[in-house]
Structure formats: structure tokens, C-alpha cells
Design an enzyme around this catalytic site. Structure first.
Site, short mmCIF file in Angstrom:
data_model
loop_
_atom_site.label_atom_id
_atom_site.label_comp_id
_atom_site.label_asym_id
_atom_site.label_seq_id
_atom_site.Cartn_x
_atom_site.Cartn_y
_atom_site.Cartn_z
CG HIS A 183 -1.93 1.02 1.28
ND1 HIS A 183 -2.17 1.79 2.38
CD2 HIS A 183 -2.80 1.44 0.32
CE1 HIS A 183 -3.15 2.63 2.13
NE2 HIS A 183 -3.55 2.43 0.89
CD GLU B 137 -2.80 2.09 -3.48
OE1 GLU B 137 -3.80 2.81 -3.66
OE2 GLU B 137 -1.91 2.38 -2.64
CG ASP C 282 -2.87 6.83 -3.74
OD1 ASP C 282 -3.94 6.22 -3.82
OD2 ASP C 282 -2.04 6.64 -2.81
CG HIS D 221 -3.44 9.15 -0.12
ND1 HIS D 221 -4.20 9.90 0.75
CD2 HIS D 221 -4.15 8.02 -0.35
CE1 HIS D 221 -5.31 9.26 1.04
NE2 HIS D 221 -5.31 8.10 0.39
CD GLU E 105 -7.07 5.11 -4.81
OE1 GLU E 105 -6.37 4.47 -4.01
OE2 GLU E 105 -7.98 5.87 -4.47
O1 G3P Z 1 -6.61 1.03 -3.07
C1 G3P Z 1 -6.76 0.79 -1.72
C2 G3P Z 1 -6.56 2.03 -0.91
O2 G3P Z 1 -5.35 2.64 -1.31
C3 G3P Z 1 -7.68 3.00 -1.06
O3 G3P Z 1 -7.68 3.99 -0.09
O4 G3P Z 1 -7.23 6.23 0.79
O5 G3P Z 1 -5.46 4.51 0.90
O6 G3P Z 1 -6.09 5.54 -1.28
P1 G3P Z 1 -6.57 5.11 0.08
CA CA Z 2 -4.67 4.40 -2.69
#
Ligand code: G3P
Ligand code: CA
Length: 226
Positions: free
Chosen positions: A6, A33, A35, A48, A100
């Protein structure tokens, strides 16, 4: 059950930095993952929040920054906010990447980058997945690059369970840990969807996810939840 790093391995290194993605890869995750936002100059940056306040030494909205301003910020331990391309170059086809779409209007630019890495850099579409809480953005992405898996993010349990994700043509439905339950997992699986859960940092929770039959988990501490 897949283990997805993450924002890299944000329990150990500053989130969404190359250092964090390197750490996640070292820890043997199946996927990383990240953002993304699209700046006015069309660069895709990996961060993020919609402001730089929490994760850097700067202040203000991400979309109010120029690329040069963003690059002068310290995102932790001397790291810069990376571009999407820098993270892909680090991953170098060895690991799957979940992008994401945080910012609006990211579907088109992200689709172009993925297509470019497949055409010119030897990547395969299978290594990519694209997710978002903004399902309109996901729908737009799906039309542009139907070969790439999409994951519909949700915090909650809709009355019609995973129907929305099936209608989107999603590969997976990505649900928050506080809401996931057996009925939702069963419904998603009956619809042919995978279930990924965020954010799972405790061993007890990862064991529970295995019992529920979840297909993958996002974790800040990928080594602790295996
Ligand atoms: O994709 C899972 C997670 O990353 C979604 O929530 O707020 O951590 O981007 P967030
Ligand atoms: Ca995310």
C-alpha cells in the site's frame, strides 16, 4: 491471497516515494499500489492527498503546484514526489502495479502511459490494474483501454452488493476492511469478481480475510500479514 504494498510499504518508508516502492519490492509483495494526480502541465504525480501538507514540507493543493514546485518538496527522508513513469521504471516489469486514479481527468493520461509502456518498454497489459473511488473515471478508463483490469473501490456495502462493479465491467471490487463481510465476498465471487481489501495491517485481520476467501489485501506492512 495476493499481498499488495500500500503506497509502497508505507509502514516502513515515506508513502508513495521510490524508497517506499523499493522496500515493498524487497519485501516480496505481489503488487504495488500508488495514487496519481494530473498536474496542469500534464505530468502524473504520485501522491495520496489533494494537498501536499501532510506528506511533504510544503503547503497547498497539489493541483495548484507546478511540476517544478512539486519536485522541490521533500516527501520524507529526502525523497521527491515521483512521477508515475519513475515508479514504472523502478518496477521494471518485474512486479504488478495498481494505479489508483485519485485526481479527476487522470483516466486518459494514465491510459496513454500504460499504452506507451506496453508499446515501447516491453510491459504487458496484465501487469497493470487501475482503480478508483471515482467510478466515472474508471468507466472512462475502461473505454480507452479495455485490456487493463479495473478495480472499483468502495467504503461500504451497497444494497445490491457488488452489482455496481459488475456493471462497470470491473475485474475486482476493492472494499475497506471495516465493511467487508461474507455476504459481500460471496456476492462478488458469484458475479465473477475478485475481492481485494484495504488496509490490512494486523495478522489477525489477514487471517480473517483468508477465512472469508478474499483474493488480495493491501498492506502498509506487507511482511507482517503474509
Ligand atoms: O486502493 C486501496 C486504498 O489505497 C484506497 O484507499 O485512501 O489509501 O487511497 P486510500
Ligand atoms: Ca490508494
Amino acid at each position: 491471497m495476493l499481498i499488495i504494498g500500500h503506497r509502497g510499504a508505507m509502514g516502513y518508508e515515506p508513502e508513495n516515494t521510490l524508497r517506499s516502492f523499493r522496500k515493498a519490492i524487497e519485501l516480496g509483495v505481489d503488487m504495488i499500489e500508488l495514487d496519481v494526480y494530473l498536474l496542469n502541465d500534464r505530468s502524473l504525480v504520485v501522491i495520496h492527498d489533494d494537498t501536499v501538507d501532510r506528506t511533504t514540507n510544503g503547503k497547498g493543493y497539489v493541483l495548484d503546484q507546478t511540476f517544478e514546485e512539486i519536485r522541490q518538496l521533500d516527501a520524507g527522508r529526502g525523497e521527491k514526489i515521483p512521477t508515475l513513469q519513475e515508479v514504472l521504471d523502478l518496477a521494471d516489469r518485474k512486479i504488478s502495479v495498481n494505479i489508483e486514479l485519485k485526481g479527476e481527468h487522470t483516466a486518459g493520461p494514465v491510459a496513454r502511459v500504460i499504452q506507451e509502456y506496453v508499446t515501447n518498454n516491453g510491459w504487458q497489459f496484465e501487469k497493470f490494474s487501475v482503480s478508483s473511488f471515482n467510478h466515472h473515471e474508471l468507466q472512462a478508463f475502461k473505454k480507452l483501454l479495455p485490456q487493463v483490469k479495473i478495480g472499483a473501490l468502495i467504503v461500504g456495502i451497497p444494497v445490491t452488493y457488488a452489482k455496481f462493479a459488475e456493471e462497470l465491467g470491473a475485474y475486482s471490487v476493492n472494499v475497506s476492511l471495516e465493511f467487508i463481510n461474507q455476504a459481500f465476498v460471496n456476492d462478488a465471487h458469484e458475479r465473477g469478481l475478485k475481492i481485494f481489501v484495504f488496509t490490512v495491517n494486523e495478522r489477525d485481520d489477514s487471517e480473517r480475510m483468508k477465512r472469508l476467501g478474499v483474493d488480495g489485501i493491501f498492506s502498509n506492512y506487507p511482511d507482517k500479514v503474509r
